[in-house]
Design an enzyme around this catalytic site. Structure first.
Site, PDB file in Angstrom:
ATOM      1  N   CYS A   1     -22.575 -17.407  13.731  1.00 36.37           N
ATOM      2  CA  CYS A   1     -21.395 -17.511  14.586  1.00 36.37           C
ATOM      3  C   CYS A   1     -21.719 -17.394  16.061  1.00 36.37           C
ATOM      4  CB  CYS A   1     -20.367 -16.447  14.184  1.00 36.37           C
ATOM      5  SG  CYS A   1     -19.463 -16.872  12.683  1.00 36.37           S
TER       6      CYS A   1
ATOM      7  N   LYS B   1     -20.815 -20.486  18.107  1.00 31.71           N
ATOM      8  CA  LYS B   1     -19.438 -20.904  18.360  1.00 31.71           C
ATOM      9  C   LYS B   1     -19.196 -21.203  19.830  1.00 31.71           C
ATOM     10  CE  LYS B   1     -15.882 -19.055  16.294  1.00 31.71           C
ATOM     11  NZ  LYS B   1     -14.902 -18.136  15.690  1.00 31.71           N
TER      12      LYS B   1
ATOM     13  N   SER C   1      -4.030 -19.498  17.909  1.00 27.14           N
ATOM     14  CA  SER C   1      -5.308 -18.756  17.963  1.00 27.14           C
ATOM     15  C   SER C   1      -5.511 -17.924  16.707  1.00 27.14           C
ATOM     16  CB  SER C   1      -5.355 -17.843  19.206  1.00 27.14           C
ATOM     17  OG  SER C   1      -5.288 -18.596  20.383  1.00 27.14           O
TER      18      SER C   1
ATOM     19  N   ASP D   1      -6.593 -17.450  12.386  1.00 24.22           N
ATOM     20  CA  ASP D   1      -7.794 -17.672  11.592  1.00 24.22           C
ATOM     21  C   ASP D   1      -7.732 -18.949  10.754  1.00 24.22           C
ATOM     22  OD1 ASP D   1      -9.259 -15.174  12.216  1.00 24.22           O
ATOM     23  OD2 ASP D   1      -7.493 -14.259  11.343  1.00 24.22           O
TER      24      ASP D   1
ATOM     25  N   GLY E   1     -17.548 -32.475  -1.113  1.00 22.44           N
ATOM     26  CA  GLY E   1     -17.933 -32.180   0.252  1.00 22.44           C
ATOM     27  C   GLY E   1     -18.483 -33.398   0.961  1.00 22.44           C
TER      28      GLY E   1
ATOM     29  N   ASP F   1     -10.050 -11.565  11.020  1.00 23.58           N
ATOM     30  CA  ASP F   1     -11.442 -11.195  10.728  1.00 23.58           C
ATOM     31  C   ASP F   1     -12.237 -11.238  12.028  1.00 23.58           C
ATOM     32  OD1 ASP F   1     -11.407 -13.995  10.844  1.00 23.58           O
ATOM     33  OD2 ASP F   1     -12.987 -14.224   9.361  1.00 23.58           O
TER      34      ASP F   1
END
Length: 345
Positions: A16, A19, A47, A49, A136, A224
């Site tokens: 992360c 990001k 904004s 999750d 996927g 989270d």
């Protein structure tokens, strides 16, 4: 050996930490017209999750997508961590993950056995969550990346957002902080093996148990804690709720080695992006700089930040202590006084 490959050496950022910063993201989205739909309960303008769409009076869909470059050299572990991180957004909304789609980019030279192990890690973690991978999309890329698009279910009246916190609520955090600093140290080959195992264990622990506990109580808000850091996500909760958060930093579980590295100045680039975004909204008081750095550290597959009604706080704390990696009572929600959104003490 064919599958001996240093995945983190193929990426410029880890997990992360890759990001786009919250401030830059807000600028990129500014001015984009948002279409209205009465059944869209939560959209990208909040904004939050994940997005939430009401299908019926009994069912709403929770949708999210998350992927990133390698955060561990072992492909199977990387797959597990990426899946854990992607599933977390659904748990933060109070939902249950049901269907997942793989998102994968791989170098043409990456050994087939490594790709297989990466996918196997994602599959195993998704199945642990009680969900399914149903397909996927994959492309060739010089830098490997992996993640999931996740669809979950939630009752429309039980959706949790990051903007519902109320004055008087008690704040809980369910995992220690410092993962981004540890993964930065690991990339520089400075991390002890035991600490690396701790980091992997935390990043592969689903937030399912935390979600299963909190939905039994009067929780007003949840998010989270991931790439925007504890303070970045806390700021979003405070602003979205029209409140301010008072944080007891001494109650926050900081991984000791992460604090040591912070004191040494070994910090991920994402920490600086998060500080630039949030520090104008934070009254840091006399909290030491290294502790502040950890609070701005981008987390990968971090814990849940939960705002619960004070009347339920003690009972929920008892349950969380037996369910999550680290149950921390980190502060309270107060009425906004017009200054900083986060008060550290």
């Amino acid at each position: 050996m064919e599958n001996e490959i240093k995945l983190t050496k193929l990426a410029s950022c880890a997990g992360c930490g890759a990001k786009v910063g919250a401030g830059v993201l807000a600028q990129l989205l500014d001015g984009i017209r948002v279409h209205q739909d009465p059944n869209l309960l939560v959209g990208f303008d909040k904004s939050d999750d994940a997005s939430v769409y009401k299908v019926s009076d009994e069912l709403a869909l929770v949708q999210t997508v998350d992927f990133f470059p390698p955060i561990d050299d072992d492909p199977y572990t990387f797959g597990q961590i990426a899946a854990t991180n992607a599933l977390s957004d659904v748990y933060a909304m109070g939902g249950e993950p049901k269907l997942c789609l793989n998102i994968m980019a791989i170098p043409e030279s990456m050994p087939k056995s490594a790709v297989h192990d990466l996918l196997r890690g994602g599959y195993d973690k998704v199945y642990e969550a009680g969900a399914l991978i149903t397909g996927g999309h994959s492309i060739l890329d010089d830098e490997p990346k992996y993640g999931l698009a996740v669809t979950g279910f939630v009752h429309p009246d039980k959706v949790l957002t990051n903007s519902g916190a109320k004055p008087g609520d008690v704040l809980f955090l369910t995992k220690p902080l410092g993962i981004g600093i540890l993964t930065t140290a690991a990339k520089a080959e400075l991390l002890e093996e035991e600490t690396k195992k701790l980091a992997v264990r935390l990043m592969t622990t689903l937030n399912k148990a935390a979600r299963d506990v909190m939905v039994r109580y009067c929780v007003h808000a949840c998010t989270d804690v991931t790439g925007f850091s504890f303070l970045g996500h806390a700021c979003e909760m405070a602003e979205g709720s029209g409140t301010e958060l008072h944080i007891d930093t001494k109650n926050i579980d900081i991984i000791p080695e992460a604090l040591e590295f912070a004191n040494m100045g070994i910090l991920p680039a994402g920490m600086y992006r998060n500080r630039n975004f949030a520090e104008g909204k934070v009254d840091a008081g006399d909290v030491e700089l290294a502790v502040q750095d950890v609070l701005y550290d981008p987390q990968t597959a971090g814990g849940l930040l939960i705002a619960v009604d004070a009347s339920d706080a003690d009972e929920m704390e008892k349950e969380l202590k037996n369910a999550v990696p680290s149950c921390q009572r980190v502060g309270t929600v107060e009425r906004w006084q017009g200054g900083a959104r986060i008060i550290l003490r």
